[in-house]
Scaffold this motif. Structure first.
Motif, PDB file in Angstrom:
ATOM      1  N   PHE A 189       8.989   1.921 -11.354  1.00  0.00           N
ATOM      2  CA  PHE A 189       9.617   2.019 -10.043  1.00  0.00           C
ATOM      3  C   PHE A 189       9.181   3.324  -9.354  1.00  0.00           C
ATOM      4  N   LEU A 190       9.507   3.405  -8.066  1.00  0.00           N
ATOM      5  CA  LEU A 190       9.146   4.583  -7.271  1.00  0.00           C
ATOM      6  C   LEU A 190      10.350   5.038  -6.441  1.00  0.00           C
ATOM      7  N   ARG A 191      10.586   6.365  -6.426  1.00  0.00           N
ATOM      8  CA  ARG A 191      11.590   6.936  -5.542  1.00  0.00           C
ATOM      9  C   ARG A 191      11.064   8.286  -5.036  1.00  0.00           C
ATOM     10  N   THR A 192      11.673   8.788  -3.987  1.00  0.00           N
ATOM     11  CA  THR A 192      11.298  10.089  -3.432  1.00  0.00           C
ATOM     12  C   THR A 192      12.535  10.991  -3.453  1.00  0.00           C
ATOM     13  N   ASP A 193      12.359  12.205  -3.989  1.00  0.00           N
ATOM     14  CA  ASP A 193      13.527  13.103  -4.097  1.00  0.00           C
ATOM     15  C   ASP A 193      13.741  13.886  -2.797  1.00  0.00           C
ATOM     16  N   GLU A 194      14.785  14.720  -2.804  1.00  0.00           N
ATOM     17  CA  GLU A 194      15.154  15.455  -1.596  1.00  0.00           C
ATOM     18  C   GLU A 194      14.114  16.497  -1.183  1.00  0.00           C
ATOM     19  N   ASN A 195      13.209  16.865  -2.110  1.00  0.00           N
ATOM     20  CA  ASN A 195      12.163  17.851  -1.792  1.00  0.00           C
ATOM     21  C   ASN A 195      10.861  17.191  -1.352  1.00  0.00           C
ATOM     22  N   GLY A 196      10.859  15.841  -1.299  1.00  0.00           N
ATOM     23  CA  GLY A 196       9.672  15.134  -0.827  1.00  0.00           C
ATOM     24  C   GLY A 196       8.717  14.709  -1.921  1.00  0.00           C
ATOM     25  N   TYR A 197       9.034  14.972  -3.173  1.00  0.00           N
ATOM     26  CA  TYR A 197       8.159  14.554  -4.275  1.00  0.00           C
ATOM     27  C   TYR A 197       8.417  13.081  -4.630  1.00  0.00           C
ATOM     28  N   LYS A 198       7.358  12.337  -4.817  1.00  0.00           N
ATOM     29  CA  LYS A 198       7.458  10.945  -5.247  1.00  0.00           C
ATOM     30  C   LYS A 198       7.553  10.888  -6.776  1.00  0.00           C
ATOM     31  N   HIS A 199       8.522  10.136  -7.261  1.00  0.00           N
ATOM     32  CA  HIS A 199       8.745  10.008  -8.697  1.00  0.00           C
ATOM     33  C   HIS A 199       8.393   8.592  -9.153  1.00  0.00           C
ATOM     34  N   LEU A 200       7.468   8.464 -10.080  1.00  0.00           N
ATOM     35  CA  LEU A 200       7.277   7.198 -10.793  1.00  0.00           C
ATOM     36  C   LEU A 200       8.186   7.236 -12.014  1.00  0.00           C
TER      37      LEU A 200
ATOM     38  N   CYS B  33       3.085  14.801 -13.237  1.00  0.00           N
ATOM     39  CA  CYS B  33       4.067  15.643 -13.923  1.00  0.00           C
ATOM     40  C   CYS B  33       4.986  14.776 -14.788  1.00  0.00           C
ATOM     41  N   GLN B  34       5.083  15.113 -16.070  1.00  0.00           N
ATOM     42  CA  GLN B  34       5.939  14.355 -16.974  1.00  0.00           C
ATOM     43  C   GLN B  34       7.410  14.409 -16.523  1.00  0.00           C
ATOM     44  N   LYS B  35       7.835  15.548 -16.034  1.00  0.00           N
ATOM     45  CA  LYS B  35       9.242  15.692 -15.622  1.00  0.00           C
ATOM     46  C   LYS B  35       9.539  14.806 -14.420  1.00  0.00           C
ATOM     47  N   LEU B  36       8.632  14.784 -13.444  1.00  0.00           N
ATOM     48  CA  LEU B  36       8.857  13.964 -12.257  1.00  0.00           C
ATOM     49  C   LEU B  36       8.691  12.475 -12.546  1.00  0.00           C
ATOM     50  N   CYS B  37       8.178  12.141 -13.726  1.00  0.00           N
ATOM     51  CA  CYS B  37       8.066  10.735 -14.130  1.00  0.00           C
ATOM     52  C   CYS B  37       9.137  10.377 -15.170  1.00  0.00           C
ATOM     53  N   ASP B  38      10.125  11.253 -15.313  1.00  0.00           N
ATOM     54  CA  ASP B  38      11.251  11.025 -16.239  1.00  0.00           C
ATOM     55  C   ASP B  38      10.807  10.866 -17.687  1.00  0.00           C
ATOM     56  N   LEU B  39       9.688  11.496 -18.039  1.00  0.00           N
ATOM     57  CA  LEU B  39       9.189  11.408 -19.410  1.00  0.00           C
ATOM     58  C   LEU B  39       9.469  12.694 -20.199  1.00  0.00           C
ATOM     59  N   TYR B  40       9.988  13.713 -19.512  1.00  0.00           N
ATOM     60  CA  TYR B  40      10.261  14.988 -20.177  1.00  0.00           C
ATOM     61  C   TYR B  40      11.537  15.553 -19.577  1.00  0.00           C
ATOM     62  N   LYS B  41      12.633  15.403 -20.283  1.00  0.00           N
ATOM     63  CA  LYS B  41      13.933  15.826 -19.784  1.00  0.00           C
ATOM     64  C   LYS B  41      14.122  17.329 -20.023  1.00  0.00           C
ATOM     65  N   THR B  42      14.110  18.103 -18.952  1.00  0.00           N
ATOM     66  CA  THR B  42      14.257  19.560 -19.068  1.00  0.00           C
ATOM     67  C   THR B  42      14.687  20.132 -17.715  1.00  0.00           C
ATOM     68  N   PRO B  43      15.497  21.193 -17.723  1.00  0.00           N
ATOM     69  CA  PRO B  43      15.862  21.840 -16.450  1.00  0.00           C
ATOM     70  C   PRO B  43      14.731  22.706 -15.901  1.00  0.00           C
ATOM     71  N   GLY B  44      13.758  23.032 -16.763  1.00  0.00           N
ATOM     72  CA  GLY B  44      12.659  23.895 -16.333  1.00  0.00           C
ATOM     73  C   GLY B  44      11.373  23.112 -16.158  1.00  0.00           C
ATOM     74  N   SER B  45      10.268  23.733 -16.552  1.00  0.00           N
ATOM     75  CA  SER B  45       8.957  23.106 -16.400  1.00  0.00           C
ATOM     76  C   SER B  45       8.743  22.048 -17.485  1.00  0.00           C
ATOM     77  N   CYS B  46       7.822  21.130 -17.203  1.00  0.00           N
ATOM     78  CA  CYS B  46       7.489  20.099 -18.198  1.00  0.00           C
ATOM     79  C   CYS B  46       6.534  20.687 -19.236  1.00  0.00           C
ATOM     80  N   PHE B  47       6.329  19.982 -20.316  1.00  0.00           N
ATOM     81  CA  PHE B  47       5.456  20.450 -21.389  1.00  0.00           C
ATOM     82  C   PHE B  47       4.014  20.609 -20.908  1.00  0.00           C
ATOM     83  N   ASP B  48       3.567  19.669 -20.069  1.00  0.00           N
ATOM     84  CA  ASP B  48       2.179  19.725 -19.602  1.00  0.00           C
ATOM     85  C   ASP B  48       1.902  20.980 -18.777  1.00  0.00           C
ATOM     86  N   TYR B  49       2.924  21.490 -18.079  1.00  0.00           N
ATOM     87  CA  TYR B  49       2.724  22.719 -17.308  1.00  0.00           C
ATOM     88  C   TYR B  49       2.478  23.893 -18.251  1.00  0.00           C
TER      89      TYR B  49
END
Length: 494
Positions: A321-332, A369-385
């Motif tokens: 699925f696809l959604r867009t957050d309040e900051n304008g980032y598209k999330h898969l 980004c793993q975090k923006l794709c809901d694959l890495y649950k964290t309040p900070g940066s994702c692992f790939d960063y």
């Protein structure tokens, strides 16, 4: 000349199993003139259930010759002969495989006594060797041993030749035990040179040549049935004796495709069972190659035929699925399809495990980004960063426009170029066209219209189609078809 052959093996798959016994009877068109049989050491243990069936044990074959030791004998003995067997594809496939392992291409014309028996002795309750021999009075000693089965097949073959010679179809009562015993007495001692064969009658030549020509066909399918197949695009169905659909296929030329089916050397017991089960062929013309592909997929899901492996899944409960957050980032993101009734998945998948793996693949390929794709649950940066594979969208460091461009590229890799469009192709007749409709990225179905049909709105097209389910398989079919050099007309709607 005819080489009547029977084999015993360690199992039913030529690619895995080996021969444990071979028997060859040479028939000159009038009688058996030579024979050869031997146990063979298969180089592997014989399964217990096979020993129980054949009576051939590991002790019996321990000192028997290996196949390569008798290979020359088999080649020389069958040279110039038609390879005859009851269910010929089984025995022929095993010998071809054994010779292929030696680097030799063993090739002979083939003739199946199952098919010839069905043609010349119609109405028998069974055409298996044991039951057929019992019903028509052929003695069968040493059942499931190569020499016994080959001897019975030789008598059967001799009887079939006599039927063609006498220009009659014999019933059970016309075949006497005395006749069959006389045929057994005609078997010559091993090593005897073949006698000169008499000139076959035209009737015999016709029947036998027809059997040789059609040896590759399933036993229950006649040349007339194959000749009646259309040379047009469509979906075809193989049915068993009970009328059940056991396989669904498609082709732009049904006749040629089915010919290819039957020309294959089947190399496993399952594939042989499949071929032998085919008793009827039906078809549905589609006109369009794309519609044939789509309808085949639908029919496989609807009927779930025994011998279709791909595209059987009819329910796709997960998706991307696809959604867009309040900051304008598209999330898969992935999830259950039925949990998102208000929005359709970009692509439907078989389960959430597959959906998650699919999304991981797209993240890696398009540097998402793993975090923006809901694959890495964290309040900070994702692992790939942390390992410098993410450009910081998870921390707001990468501008949304740059990140979203890669998201769109990822989406384009598994969705259509346009959201709503129709594909108009050839129909089943010259005055007909096919219409395939996709609306907002969802396949709606297909239909047939008169060649004079014209439409300005997408709704005009949706009113003339039959609705079919959208799923991952049809999405892949349509995307793949649009990449080909097709001649259909694509109309895009904004």
């Amino acid at each position: 000349m005819y080489a009547i052959i029977d084999l015993e093996t360690t199992g039913g798959q030529p690619t895995q199993d080996r021969i444990t016994e071979v028997a060859i009877f040479i028939h000159d068109g009038e009688k058996v003139v030579d024979q050869f049989d031997t146990l063979l050491n298969p180089g592997r243990p014989i399964p217990t259930f096979i020993s129980q069936l054949t009576g051939i044990t590991n002790d019996m074959v321990r000192d028997a010759p290996k196949f390569h030791e008798v290979a020359r004998k088999i080649v020389e003995m069958t040279e110039g002969c038609v390879f005859v067997a009851h269910n010929v594809r089984f025995d022929y496939s095993f010998l071809k495989k054994e010779f292929a392992d030696l680097g030799y291409n063993y090739s002979r014309k083939t003739l199946c006594t199952v098919r010839l028996s069905r043609s010349l002795m119609p109405g028998q309750p069974s055409y298996s060797l044991g039951k057929l021999c019992h019903n028509i009075g052929i003695p069968l000693e040493g059942r499931h041993r190569a020499a016994g089965d080959a001897a019975a097949t030789a008598i059967l073959f001799d009887r079939l030749l006599k039927i063609t010679q006498q220009d009659e179809v014999l019933t059970d009562s016309s075949i006497s035990t005395a006749d069959t015993l006389a045929a057994v007495d005609a078997v010559a001692p091993a090593g005897r040179k073949p006698a000169a064969a008499k000139q076959p009658s035209p009737r015999r030549v016709t029947a036998v040549q027809e059997a040789i020509k059609t040896a590759l066909l399933p036993p229950n399918i006649t040349p007339q049935q194959v000749a009646a197949l259309p040379q047009e695009a469509g979906v075809y169905y193989f049915h068993n004796l009970q009328g059940e659909v056991i396989y669904v296929g498609k082709s732009i030329n049904i006749y040629k495709r089915i010919q290819q089916h039957f020309a294959v050397d089947y190399k496993s017991r399952k594939s042989l069972d499949f071929k032998n089960s085919i008793s009827e062929i039906t078809w549905e013309l589609t006109g369009s190659e794309l519609v044939a592909l789509l309808y085949e997929s639908h029919e496989i899901k609807r009927l779930k035929p025994l011998y279709n492996r791909a595209q059987r899944r009819s329910v796709f409960p997960a998706g991307i699925f696809l959604r867009t957050d309040e900051n304008g980032y598209k999330h898969l993101y992935y999830g259950k399809a039925d949990d998102h009734a208000e929005s359709h998945p970009l692509i439907a998948l078989g389960n959430q495990f597959k959906a998650k793996g699919f999304l991981f693949h797209k993240v890696a390929k398009f540097n998402l980004c793993q975090k923006l794709c809901d694959l890495y649950k964290t309040p900070g940066s994702c692992f790939d960063y942390q390992v410098h594979r993410c450009k910081g969208a998870c921390l707001g460091l990468e501008p949304p426009a740059e990140y979203n461009q890669r998201v769109e590229e990822a989406i384009e890799s598994f969705t259509y170029e346009h959201g709503s469009f129709t594909i108009v192709g050839p129909g089943r007749r010259a005055d007909e066209k096919t219409v395939v409709v996709v609306e907002n990225g969802r396949y709606l179905g297909f239909g047939y219209v008169d060649e004079t049909f014209s439409a300005r709105k997408l709704k005009d097209f949706t009113e003339v189609i039959t609705r079919y389910n959208d799923n991952k398989d049809v999405q892949q079919i349509i995307r793949g078809y649009l990449r080909t050099k097709h001649k259909d007309k694509v109309k895009v709607f904004k």
